[in-house]
Design a protein around this motif. Structure first.
Motif, PDB file in Angstrom:
ATOM      1  N   CYS A 154      15.420  26.745-125.915  1.00  0.00           N
ATOM      2  CA  CYS A 154      16.278  25.786-125.218  1.00  0.00           C
ATOM      3  C   CYS A 154      15.430  24.671-124.642  1.00  0.00           C
ATOM      4  CB  CYS A 154      17.044  26.496-124.105  1.00  0.00           C
ATOM      5  SG  CYS A 154      17.814  25.337-122.955  1.00  0.00           S
ATOM      6  N   ASN A 155      15.899  23.461-124.815  1.00  0.00           N
ATOM      7  CA  ASN A 155      15.137  22.291-124.373  1.00  0.00           C
ATOM      8  C   ASN A 155      15.405  21.891-122.927  1.00  0.00           C
ATOM      9  OD1 ASN A 155      13.541  21.025-126.707  1.00  0.00           O
ATOM     10  ND2 ASN A 155      15.479  21.598-127.655  1.00  0.00           N
ATOM     11  N   HIS A 156      16.240  22.644-122.259  1.00  0.00           N
ATOM     12  CA  HIS A 156      16.594  22.335-120.874  1.00  0.00           C
ATOM     13  C   HIS A 156      16.861  20.836-120.734  1.00  0.00           C
ATOM     14  CE1 HIS A 156      15.997  26.434-119.555  1.00  0.00           C
ATOM     15  NE2 HIS A 156      15.058  26.461-120.453  1.00  0.00           N
ATOM     16  N   CYS A 157      17.759  20.385-121.594  1.00  0.00           N
ATOM     17  CA  CYS A 157      18.043  18.966-121.752  1.00  0.00           C
ATOM     18  C   CYS A 157      18.421  18.308-120.427  1.00  0.00           C
ATOM     19  CB  CYS A 157      19.177  18.780-122.742  1.00  0.00           C
ATOM     20  SG  CYS A 157      18.851  19.569-124.327  1.00  0.00           S
TER      21      CYS A 157
ATOM     22  N   ALA B  91      22.580  17.609-120.748  1.00  0.00           N
ATOM     23  CA  ALA B  91      22.880  18.863-121.427  1.00  0.00           C
ATOM     24  C   ALA B  91      24.354  19.010-121.770  1.00  0.00           C
ATOM     25  CB  ALA B  91      22.436  20.032-120.546  1.00  0.00           C
ATOM     26  N   PRO B  92      24.697  18.877-123.046  1.00  0.00           N
ATOM     27  CA  PRO B  92      26.104  19.003-123.448  1.00  0.00           C
ATOM     28  C   PRO B  92      26.646  20.406-123.184  1.00  0.00           C
ATOM     29  CG  PRO B  92      24.673  18.928-125.384  1.00  0.00           C
ATOM     30  CD  PRO B  92      23.816  18.643-124.193  1.00  0.00           C
ATOM     31  N   CYS B  93      25.764  21.385-123.218  1.00  0.00           N
ATOM     32  CA  CYS B  93      26.214  22.767-123.035  1.00  0.00           C
ATOM     33  C   CYS B  93      26.760  22.972-121.625  1.00  0.00           C
ATOM     34  CB  CYS B  93      25.049  23.715-123.298  1.00  0.00           C
ATOM     35  SG  CYS B  93      23.611  23.332-122.292  1.00  0.00           S
TER      36      CYS B  93
ATOM     37  N   VAL C 226      18.346  24.795-117.098  1.00  0.00           N
ATOM     38  CA  VAL C 226      19.721  25.112-117.473  1.00  0.00           C
ATOM     39  C   VAL C 226      19.869  26.624-117.566  1.00  0.00           C
ATOM     40  CG1 VAL C 226      21.471  24.871-119.272  1.00  0.00           C
ATOM     41  CG2 VAL C 226      19.978  22.940-118.694  1.00  0.00           C
TER      42      VAL C 226
ATOM     43  N   CYS D 269      25.282  22.841-128.630  1.00  0.00           N
ATOM     44  CA  CYS D 269      23.828  22.716-128.579  1.00  0.00           C
ATOM     45  C   CYS D 269      23.264  22.332-129.942  1.00  0.00           C
ATOM     46  CB  CYS D 269      23.204  24.028-128.128  1.00  0.00           C
ATOM     47  SG  CYS D 269      21.402  23.988-128.272  1.00  0.00           S
ATOM     48  N   PRO D 270      22.651  21.170-130.039  1.00  0.00           N
ATOM     49  CA  PRO D 270      22.140  20.723-131.342  1.00  0.00           C
ATOM     50  C   PRO D 270      20.976  21.565-131.837  1.00  0.00           C
ATOM     51  CG  PRO D 270      22.056  18.958-129.697  1.00  0.00           C
ATOM     52  CD  PRO D 270      22.374  20.215-128.971  1.00  0.00           C
TER      53      PRO D 270
ATOM     54  N   ALA E 143      20.155  26.874-129.620  1.00  0.00           N
ATOM     55  CA  ALA E 143      19.239  27.597-128.754  1.00  0.00           C
ATOM     56  C   ALA E 143      19.920  28.735-128.009  1.00  0.00           C
ATOM     57  CB  ALA E 143      18.614  26.633-127.743  1.00  0.00           C
ATOM     58  N   ARG E 144      21.230  28.805-128.112  1.00  0.00           N
ATOM     59  CA  ARG E 144      21.956  29.848-127.382  1.00  0.00           C
ATOM     60  C   ARG E 144      22.475  30.883-128.352  1.00  0.00           C
ATOM     61  NH1 ARG E 144      25.157  28.140-122.587  1.00  0.00           N
ATOM     62  NH2 ARG E 144      23.845  26.610-121.536  1.00  0.00           N
TER      63      ARG E 144
ATOM     64  N   LYS F 288      20.292  32.647-123.233  1.00  0.00           N
ATOM     65  CA  LYS F 288      19.321  31.712-123.790  1.00  0.00           C
ATOM     66  C   LYS F 288      18.108  31.674-122.884  1.00  0.00           C
ATOM     67  CE  LYS F 288      20.316  27.491-121.423  1.00  0.00           C
ATOM     68  NZ  LYS F 288      19.007  27.579-120.829  1.00  0.00           N
TER      69      LYS F 288
HETATM   70  S1  SF4 Z   1      21.298  25.014-124.650  1.00  0.00           S
HETATM   71 FE1  SF4 Z   1      20.900  23.388-126.084  1.00  0.00          FE
HETATM   72  S2  SF4 Z   1      21.953  21.627-125.292  1.00  0.00           S
HETATM   73 FE2  SF4 Z   1      21.846  23.120-123.628  1.00  0.00          FE
HETATM   74  S3  SF4 Z   1      20.034  22.519-122.510  1.00  0.00           S
HETATM   75 FE3  SF4 Z   1      19.429  24.046-124.014  1.00  0.00          FE
HETATM   76  S4  SF4 Z   1      18.789  22.882-125.794  1.00  0.00           S
HETATM   77 FE4  SF4 Z   1      19.908  21.484-124.480  1.00  0.00          FE
END
Ligand code: SF4
Ligand SMILES: Nc1nc2c(c(=O)[nH]1)N[C@H]1C(S)=C(S)[C@@H](COP(=O)(O)OP(=O)(O)OC[C@H]3O[C@@H](n4cnc5c(=O)[nH]c(N)nc54)[C@H](O)[C@@H]3O)O[C@H]1N2
Ligand SMILES: Nc1nc2c(c(=O)[nH]1)N[C@H]1C(S)=C(S)[C@@H](COP(=O)(O)OP(=O)(O)OC[C@H]3O[C@@H](n4cnc5c(=O)[nH]c(N)nc54)[C@H](O)[C@@H]3O)O[C@H]1N2
Ligand code: SF4
Ligand code: SF4
Ligand code: SF4
Ligand code: SF4
Ligand SMILES: [Mo]
Lengths: 313, 177, 748
Positions: free
Chosen positions: B57-60, B63-65, B82, B99-100, B103-104, B114
């Protein structure tokens, strides 16, 4: 030669090798939601326009399908939840960013209202119907008195519901196939069309049917227009979206999409409806069923195919 | 405070230690994972290039998630981490769809799980389990807002990239190239 | 198939051993993730116990953690340990899977002959131990004590060696010599008077140039080396990788030399040529410490890069450029001796060339080259002298392999085959502990003949590996996480002692090897060599001699001793006596000459694959150790099978697709038992195919590993034995693809 491999980890069930998380439940849910929205929209619309006499099926009888559709739809959604016992968490918060959230709330409101709506017509359908409790009788009276207000509420909620079933998918930017603003209107229009199809099928009145049929033709036209734009948009976009479009243009969904959705679900009923309007006698069940099946398959395909498309990086 | 991770692709050997270490640290069931290794091979023998990446997970930042979560189970805590609160999650899968990076995953017990950036360790002043175990020490973790953190230093001194920037999620895992 | 006396027992109808099949997802830790938390909060009741890892032989020290219920949750490295610096490799981290594997051996098993093939039945320890002790006594009474041989690898070997030595046999072999490091030990011994040993004393931490001849560090996950290599990359050290395959480290190297397999010696000689004729060698070092330079100079005169180009396919420019890169870094340069070096039967000479190259670069005993290692001296627990055996494996060499300095496993196998037994020096019984010979030894045919001849085979193992199928009695050892063992005394820059202690009780009826050895010793009248009731007495005694105690070490896990031998590196201008006949580093080896071998390495060409065949090369995957981890739930989760790597050109010729299943057939018409998936990749030469060793298990008791991938060993029927020390060269085998479905999986 280029290789891109996941060499370890990432065989998470349902996620790998491609996303396979949402199964039949979600397309059914979207379909029934769209159907309900379509029926209610026209019921409320014609009611507000004061056409409940000319369009009795639309306003009064078709909505009887709605509570059923909504309950089944919600049931399907519930079945899809993987952590069911925590279902109630949906109603502890409203999250405007999350279509799921306001969808859940919309359903929470529209389902009882739709029940009330049809309940207010029960006595017209079954003349010697008696409500069990006196307070129900007086409540009915109240509803009938304020039916116009109820119609307005339903109109608004039906639109929200319709848009919701459309943008649920398109809100997921992560799936290139869904990542288009056309998907929302497309699902909305398709939902309205299925609603009309169901109503048309139920209606015995040729005038009501031809009125609906004309609207439906317009909706089908809009749908075809949107689908064309959808593909043009994809093909003019990034590699992942071109790839997504390829699923329908030679890829694994080509046959099911073009045969069932476009031909069976749109062109074929459109032709039949035109013939009907030109005076040929066509059993209404045929185009109606075609539209319903097409709409259902369309949702199945979009849900399934969308999960296959992913970002490349 | 903004926690982030940088991974040096010049050093990573794709050994997958970070994957097992995450599983044993975080009780991830066998058959599931929060991080994973990708290999990209490009070129034609004998002019070949290879990139190995440890991903999670990129901890965007965007974050769309979190946005699409209907219950608030997916949420953001200190440092932009996140997280998913298991007993608020209904398992609707919206976040997984959003999540693009895929990652989950859906934990066999029903909730979505995740990478947590090992926040339970970080809060105690330790590094995430994967960072701590990596034999090549190719992972850097820390606070981007602190110019002296090892991650800030790493990003200052090297070229880096992030994954699928076009998805607009503003990922907070950087790959040193 | 020939009905042999000792048929390999596949899964018995009885299913005894109560093997649980088809375990799905395994959860190894107790409590499920807390529902009220955002994340599994670390258990308050967490405990840790020192150990050192047994998943490979690098022996990293670490800590086994248990949760509040005493269940093992994770294993972390010990920060004090120079082998791992607090970081285990994936296999060590995944070591928990060895403990939780439900397919483990659970209780003693005894072979029962049957009309429809033999089966195993469950037995009590009493019965099994009594049987083994009785049979071993009978056999040694009849054929001499020496007729009992031990094959071992890993910690169990120590305890069983004591048993064997006490009996009066020294026929003890490990595959880590003749199938692994033997040639380089002899090659370096002949040059520097010192062998390399494990861990390799390569000072990668401070090197400026690392040259890897096939050594695939990063896939070969020997921890300390990989860590130091990563540091070297960080510091911008030059890495030169010679490998027909674009290995992981090749991708991190400044130079990748995709050599034609089997020609490395030509490249090495050409490098020597360049260093000498471009006068880029370390002149002071060569003058002070070496001998035979002039002979070497003459010897390599004609071995120019142009000469080597025709052999190796490496261009003269590349050869010169890389030689100069090494010279520029000298003496902080390492031409790595490699580890698994039994490739082509001339491996000792190749290792000699590597040693010579290092000597020219002045890297032996220099910072950034090779340091002088030191091992902790751990006192021996008092016990009587061992009786001297009447004969040993050396007596079976019959003039072959004169420089073998450790037991040659294949010679002991040979001595076990009835038809080869021409005198009274015969092997009739085997104890096998911690080595899976059927997947480890090349030439399966020879191994089967030995099993057919043997009167008795005992296997001490943790898993129902292939070797257990040949046993008369199987004694289940508990895993390293559940037992005490001998103290770790591996050498390093500083001498460190490490303790292994159990983190939990053994599962089922498994027992530690020390206990098994003692029980057998007690029953065989050898009590004097097992003069303790619990191994902790031995450990405590030893640790007290070292000024600590078991109790203290149970807390600390490790202790550092004073460096006893000289300095880590040669001091400036220091005089140094090397342990060679001349006391110098020998370019011209007197030891080799005296034994009748080329005193300086000579290139001989090896056969190349015929049309339609490809050289079978093999190696390691970072997340597996040979065959031992192939069923480990955590590690199979990372990689569950091997693939055969095929260059796209070759794939095109054969019409092979990625993921397609093929069988491999070798030059002797041996077809693999199982199909293997193709990986089409630019990462390999077109004339070779590559697979990771350790897969293709044929024992159904291994529920995860059975039938997954391909076993390279069964295709290694052409063994090129090294005449100098008996190493089994295993890379002279050529394979072709069988693309039709042979349906062998079902019958196997
Ligand atoms: S689950 Fe996906 S979209 Fe959400 S923060 Fe992690 S990488 Fe980003
Ligand atoms: N074809 C081919 N053959 C090879 C190699 C190759 O690359 N290809 N490599 C060679 C090399 S370099 C080497 S060093 C050898 C290694 O060969 P082996 O030493 O035979 O290695 P493993 O396959 O790991 O076998 C280890 C055995 O020990 C058992 N074991 C594991 N832990 C324990 C324990 O705690 N106690 C006991 N009693 N048993 C245990 C395992 O279950 C397994 O049966 O193989 C050589 N043979
Ligand atoms: N993960 C993991 N690590 C391990 C082990 C393990 O089982 N798993 N085992 C350990 C043990 S005991 C050992 S001995 C070591 C072995 O590790 P190494 O000594 O590194 O192994 P090798 O088998 O010598 O090297 C394999 C490489 O040699 C290349 N190769 C094949 N043929 C040729 C050739 O003709 N010339 C050249 N230059 N290269 C060639 C192959 O492509 C492959 O990349 O690994 C150790 N480390
Ligand atoms: S542990 Fe480190 S070297 Fe190994 S795969 Fe993960 S990031 Fe790469
Ligand atoms: S699955 Fe759980 S975390 Fe994900 S969006 Fe649904 S409720 Fe939120
Ligand atoms: S930071 Fe922690 S949770 Fe995330 S991948 Fe690393 S070990 Fe797993
Ligand atoms: S290198 Fe890995 S497998 Fe070998 S002893 Fe160390 S941690 Fe264990
Ligand atoms: Mo080895």
């Amino acid at each position: 030669m280029k290789e891109e491999l996941i060499i370890s980890g990432r065989m998470n069930p349902g996620i790998d090798p491609y996303l396979n998380l949402w199964h039949w439940q979600i397309p059914i849910y979207l379909f029934l939601g769209g159907l309900a929205a379509g029926i209610l929209f026209f019921a409320a619309l014609y009611s507000i326009m004061g056409k409940d006499k000319e369009m009795p099926t639309t306003v009064k009888w078709a909505p009887f399908l709605v509570p059923l559709a909504l309950t089944l739809g919600l049931g399907a959604l519930f079945l899809d939840l993987k952590h069911k016992l925590f279902f109630w968490q949906l109603y502890t918060t409203i999250r405007l960013d999350s279509p799921m959230s306001w969808g859940a709330w919309t359903l929470m409101l529209i389902t009882p209202l739709s029940i009330i709506w049809v309940a207010s017509y029960v006595k017209e359908a079954i003349p010697d119907w008696k409500w069990k409790f006196a307070w129900l009788e007086s409540f009915e009276g109240l509803v009938i008195r304020y039916r116009l207000a109820l119609a307005w509420a339903l109109l608004v909620l039906a639109i929200i519901l319709g848009i919701y079933t459309g943008i649920l998918l398109s809100a997921f930017n992560a799936r290139p196939l869904w990542n288009t603003s056309i998907l929302g209107p497309l699902f909305l229009v398709s939902g309205l069309s299925t609603g009309i199809a169901a109503t048309m099928w139920m209606s015995k009145d040729p005038r009501e049917r031809s009125r609906l049929s004309r609207i439906d033709l317009i909706l089908i036209g809009i749908e075809l227009f949107l689908i064309t734009h959808l593909f043009m948009g994809f093909l003019a976009s990034s590699a992942v979206q071109i790839e997504a479009a390829q699923l329908f243009l030679g890829g694994q969904f080509t046959v099911s999409f073009w045969v069932f959705v476009i031909v069976l679900g749109l062109l074929f009923p459109a032709v039949l409806e035109i013939l009907e309007l030109r005076g040929y006698h066509i059993p209404m069940a045929i185009p109606a069923l075609a539209i319903l099946i097409g709409g259902l398959i369309f949702r199945f395909i979009m849900v399934e195919a969308g999960q296959i498309t992913r970002y490349l990086y | 405070m903004r926690y982030a991770m940088a991974i040096d692709t010049r050093k990573c050997v794709g050994c997958s230690d970070c994957v097992v270490a995450c599983q044993t640290e975080n009780n991830v069931p066998v058959g599931y994972c929060r991080d994973w290794i990708t290999e990209t091979v490009d070129g034609t023998y004998p002019h070949v290039e290879l990139e190995l990446r440890s991903e999670r997970c990129n901890h965007c930042d965007n974050a769309p998630c979190v946005r699409c979560c209907p219950t608030g189970a997916s949420h953001i805590v200190e440092g932009g981490v996140v997280l998913v609160t298991h007993n608020e999650c209904i398992g609707c899968g919206a976040c997984i769809q959003s999540c693009p990076y895929d990652a989950r995953y859906s934990h066999p017990e029903g909730y979505v799980d995740k990478c947590t950036f090992c926040i339970h360790r970080v809060r105690e002043g330790q590094k995430p389990a994967c960072v701590e175990v990596c034999p090549t020490k190719c992972m850097y973790f820390g606070d981007l807002d602190d110019p002296n953190s090892e991650i800030s230093v790493a990003l200052r001194n090297r070229k880096f990239k992030d994954l699928a920037p076009e998805a607009g999620t503003k990922p907070q895992i950087f790959y040193l190239i | 198939m020939k009905n042999s006396r000792r048929d390999f027992i596949r899964i018995s109808a009885l299913g005894l051993g109560g093997v649980a099949l088809g375990v799905g997802s395994i959860r190894w830790a107790g409590a499920t993730t807390l529902l009220d938390g955002e994340d599994g909060v670390p258990d308050a009741g967490m405990q840790r116990y020192p150990t050192f890892c047994e998943v490979c032989f690098w022996k990293c020290a670490g800590w086994t953690y248990t949760d509040g219920q005493g269940r093992i949750t994770k294993i972390l490295g010990n920060a004090d340990d120079p082998h791992c610096n607090g970081r285990l490799c994936p296999r060590g981290t995944g070591g928990v899977g060895m403990y939780y594997d439900e397919d483990r051996l659970k209780w003693p098993l005894i072979r029962v002959p049957g009309a429809e093939g033999d089966t195993f039945r469950r037995a009590s320890w009493e019965e099994a131990l009594d049987l083994v002790a009785r049979r071993l006594k009978e056999i040694s009474a009849k054929h001499g004590h020496e007729s009992v041989a031990l094959f071992n690898h890993g910690s169990a070997g120590h305890h069983l060696s004591t048993l064997l030595n006490a009996m009066g046999s020294d026929n003890i072999a490990a595959p880590s010599y003749a199938q692994c490091r033997g040639p380089r030990e002899v090659g370096f011994l002949g040059t520097f008077g010192a062998s390399v040993g494990s861990p390799e004393p390569t000072d990668i931490r401070d090197t400026r140039c690392l040259v890897l001849i096939g050594s695939h560090l990063g896939e070969n996950m020997h921890n300390g080396q990989v860590q130091e290599m990563a540091d070297a990359i960080d510091r911008g050290a030059t890495i030169i990788t010679v490998d027909p395959r674009f290995s992981t480290v090749a991708s991190k190297s400044r130079f990748w030399l995709p050599i034609k397999p089997a020609t490395d010696l030509a490249l090495l000689l050409a490098w020597i040529h360049v260093l000498i004729y471009e006068e880029r060698y370390d002149k002071d070092y060569v003058a002070r410490y070496t001998e035979g330079f002039d002979q070497l100079r003459e010897h390599v005169k004609a071995m120019t890069p142009e000469w080597a180009y025709g052999i190796t396919t490496i261009t003269p420019e590349q050869i010169r450029e890389t030689a100069r890169a090494m010279a520029d870094a000298s003496p902080a340069v390492i031409v790595h001796p490699g580890r698994h070096v039994t490739w082509y039967g001339d491996d000792t000479q190749r290792s000699r060339a590597i040693a010579i190259l290092n000597a020219l670069l002045g890297s032996w005993g220099r910072r950034g080259g090779f340091y002088f290692k030191t091992a902790p001296k751990i006192p021996h627990f008092p016990m009587p002298e061992f009786p001297s055996p009447r004969w040993t494996w050396k007596d079976k060499l019959n003039g072959r392999y004169p420089l073998a300095d450790l037991a040659v496993s294949n010679v002991l196998v040979e001595a076990s085959i009835a038809e080869e037994q021409t005198d009274d020096k015969v092997v009739k019984a085997w104890i096998v502990a911690g080595t899976n010979l059927p997947l480890t030894m090349p030439d399966k045919e020879q191994l089967i003949r030995a099993f057919d001849s043997l009167e008795f085979v005992v296997v001490v193992d943790t898993m129902p590996m292939e070797i257990t199928g040949y046993a008369d009695v199987i004694l289940p050892e508990c895993t390293y996480l559940e037992r005490y063992d001998e103290l770790r005394d591996s050498p390093h820059r500083e001498p460190w002692v490490a303790l292994r202690m159990p983190a939990t009780e053994p599962r089922w009826e498994t027992r530690p090897a020390w206990w098994i050895a003692k029980q057998l010793g007690d029953r065989m009248g050898l009590k004097a060599w097992f003069n303790y009731s619990d191994y902790t007495e031995v450990l405590d005694w030893q640790l007290r001699q070292l000024g600590s105690s078991l109790e203290e070490m149970q807390q600390k896990g490790m202790m550092k001793l004073e460096r006893a031998s000289g300095t880590l590196y040669l001091e400036e201008g220091q005089d140094f006596a090397f342990n060679t006949p001349s006391g110098k580093i020998e370019f011209y080896s007197h030891m080799f000459e005296a034994a009748g071998f080329d005193p300086m390495p000579v290139f001989t060409a090896h056969p190349q694959p015929p049309d339609g065949y490809y050289r079978l090369i093999y190696g390691r995957a970072p997340m597996h150790t040979f065959s031992r981890t192939a069923n480990n739930p955590n590690l199979t989760d990372l990689m569950e099978e091997n693939n055969v790597w095929v260059n796209p050109k070759t794939a095109r010729v054969w019409g092979l697709r990625n993921g397609q299943e093929v069988y491999l057939k070798n030059q002797d018409e041996v077809v693999s038992s199982f199909p293997v998936k193709v990986r089409v990749t630019e990462r390999i030469r077109w004339d070779s195919v590559y697979i990771v060793h350790g897969f293709g298990h044929s024992n159904k008791w291994l529920s995860r590993a059975f039938g997954k991938g391909l076993n390279d060993s069964e295709l290694i029927t052409n063994v090129m034995v090294d005449p100098i020390m008996g190493g089994t060269g295993m890379r002279g085998n050529f394979v072709t693809f069988v693309t039709e479905d042979l349906g062998k999986e079902a019958e196997a």
